[in-house]
Design a protein around this motif. Structure first.
Motif, short mmCIF file in Angstrom:
data_model
loop_
_atom_site.label_atom_id
_atom_site.label_comp_id
_atom_site.label_asym_id
_atom_site.label_seq_id
_atom_site.Cartn_x
_atom_site.Cartn_y
_atom_site.Cartn_z
N GLN A 117 -3.70 0.01 -8.65
CA GLN A 117 -3.23 -0.64 -9.91
C GLN A 117 -3.57 -2.28 -9.77
OE1 GLN A 117 -1.84 0.86 -12.36
NE2 GLN A 117 -2.14 -0.83 -13.29
N PRO A 118 -3.63 -3.02 -8.86
CA PRO A 118 -4.20 -4.39 -8.53
C PRO A 118 -5.52 -4.40 -9.18
CG PRO A 118 -2.78 -3.90 -6.71
CD PRO A 118 -2.92 -2.63 -7.35
N SER A 127 -11.01 7.74 -6.60
CA SER A 127 -10.51 7.64 -5.21
C SER A 127 -10.30 8.87 -4.48
CB SER A 127 -8.98 7.20 -5.66
OG SER A 127 -8.03 8.07 -6.16
N VAL A 132 -3.38 10.55 -6.27
CA VAL A 132 -3.28 9.25 -6.52
C VAL A 132 -4.14 8.89 -7.68
CG1 VAL A 132 -3.42 6.96 -5.74
CG2 VAL A 132 -2.22 8.52 -4.42
N SER A 151 -4.90 3.44 2.07
CA SER A 151 -4.41 2.49 1.40
C SER A 151 -5.03 2.50 -0.25
CB SER A 151 -4.44 1.20 1.88
OG SER A 151 -5.82 0.81 2.08
N HIS A 152 -5.67 3.64 -0.44
CA HIS A 152 -6.03 3.63 -1.80
C HIS A 152 -5.01 3.62 -3.07
CE1 HIS A 152 -9.99 4.49 -0.71
NE2 HIS A 152 -10.09 5.88 -0.93
N ALA A 153 -3.97 4.00 -2.71
CA ALA A 153 -2.59 3.91 -3.58
C ALA A 153 -2.49 2.62 -3.96
CB ALA A 153 -1.43 4.72 -3.03
N SER A 154 -2.33 1.66 -2.96
CA SER A 154 -1.86 0.56 -3.05
C SER A 154 -3.06 -0.29 -3.80
CB SER A 154 -1.52 -0.33 -1.68
OG SER A 154 -2.53 -0.45 -0.69
N PHE A 155 -4.32 0.12 -3.61
CA PHE A 155 -5.41 -0.51 -4.44
C PHE A 155 -5.38 -0.28 -5.74
CE2 PHE A 155 -9.86 0.34 -5.50
CZ PHE A 155 -10.51 -1.00 -5.62
N HIS A 157 -13.05 -0.18 -2.61
CA HIS A 157 -12.18 -0.10 -1.47
C HIS A 157 -12.35 0.78 -0.27
CE1 HIS A 157 -8.32 -1.17 0.31
NE2 HIS A 157 -7.96 0.14 0.58
N SER A 171 -2.56 7.88 -11.70
CA SER A 171 -2.58 6.55 -12.23
C SER A 171 -3.28 6.83 -13.66
CB SER A 171 -3.58 5.90 -11.42
OG SER A 171 -2.95 5.54 -10.14
#
Length: 231
Positions: A41-42, A9, A75, A35-39, A30, A79
């Motif tokens: 984990q999913p 990321s 980020v 919005s890498h942070a929200s991408f 992505h 993770s």
């Protein structure tokens, strides 16, 4: 060879992938940097499900650790460290510029015929860059360099081989660079290059300290590096 989870990321396009030896089992990308942070984990959950693997089965995690976006680096590494700490897995830190260079090297029929200069936009007239041969031997150390500094072109002159430039910082250099034996290439996507480097690190047990690892900002993230003659 190992079953490795890869996280990148660091720059504009994030990529999460899972690879077993040299085979990419699943990957997701992505392009919205904010919005890498929200991408992340999913995406990790999704690729594990697609590959039919459980997180506990991985042998280790590699992360593209910089240079690059400050937020993206934090980020990605956070993770990776969280998973490594929880599952007691080894952490592999990879230089983002080396991953970029390896992407181009893998795409060449005769990679030994060229030199490789990845460029990441560092705002204004600065770029993060380095210069590598086809085996990722450093001819110019990674750092943040001023494109309009008179000394910037020195490492890129008087070379017997063509130098190829690529990455998000390439365009503004192409606009002002003097004549030279240069080419300007589009950077391929995918995670094959990160996996190739990470598998090598894993085989050599080149693991990072999970507790104390930090993103690879380089000192020049804050102050512009000076190019030394002879590099």
């Amino acid at each position: 060879m190992a079953l490795l989870l890869h996280i990148d990321s660091a720059v504009g396009e994030a990529c999460i992938s899972l690879a077993d030896a040299d085979q990419i089992l699943a990957e997701l990308t992505h392009k919205e940097q904010k919005s890498h942070a929200s991408f992340l984990q999913p995406a990790i959950n999704n690729i594990l499900e697609k590959a039919g693997k459980h997180l506990s089965e991985i042998d280790g995690i590699s992360v593209s650790a910089g240079p690059g976006s400050y937020t993206g680096l934090r980020v990605g590494l956070a993770s990776a460290k969280g998973i490594c700490f929880t599952l007691n897995k080894p952490l592999i830190l990879l230089n983002t510029l080396e991953i970029m260079a390896e992407k181009i090297i893998l795409a060449q029929k005769n990679p030994q015929d060229m030199l490789y200069a990845p460029m990441i936009d560092a705002r204004r007239m600065e770029v993060f860059t380095a210069l590598y041969d086809h085996q990722l031997g450093q001819l110019l150390a990674p750092g943040a360099y001023l494109l309009d500094g008179k000394e910037f072109v020195l490492p890129f002159q008087h070379r017997d081989k063509q130098i190829c430039f690529f990455g998000s910082g390439m365009d503004k250099w192409q606009e002002i660079c003097p004549r030279g034996n240069y080419s300007f290439l589009s950077l391929p996507g995918g995670s094959a290059a990160q996996n190739a480097l990470a598998q090598q690190y894993y085989a050599e047990k080149r693991f990072a300290d999970v507790a104390y690892s930090e993103p690879l900002y380089f000192k020049s993230f804050y102050t512009t590096a000076k190019i030394q003659e002879g590099l």
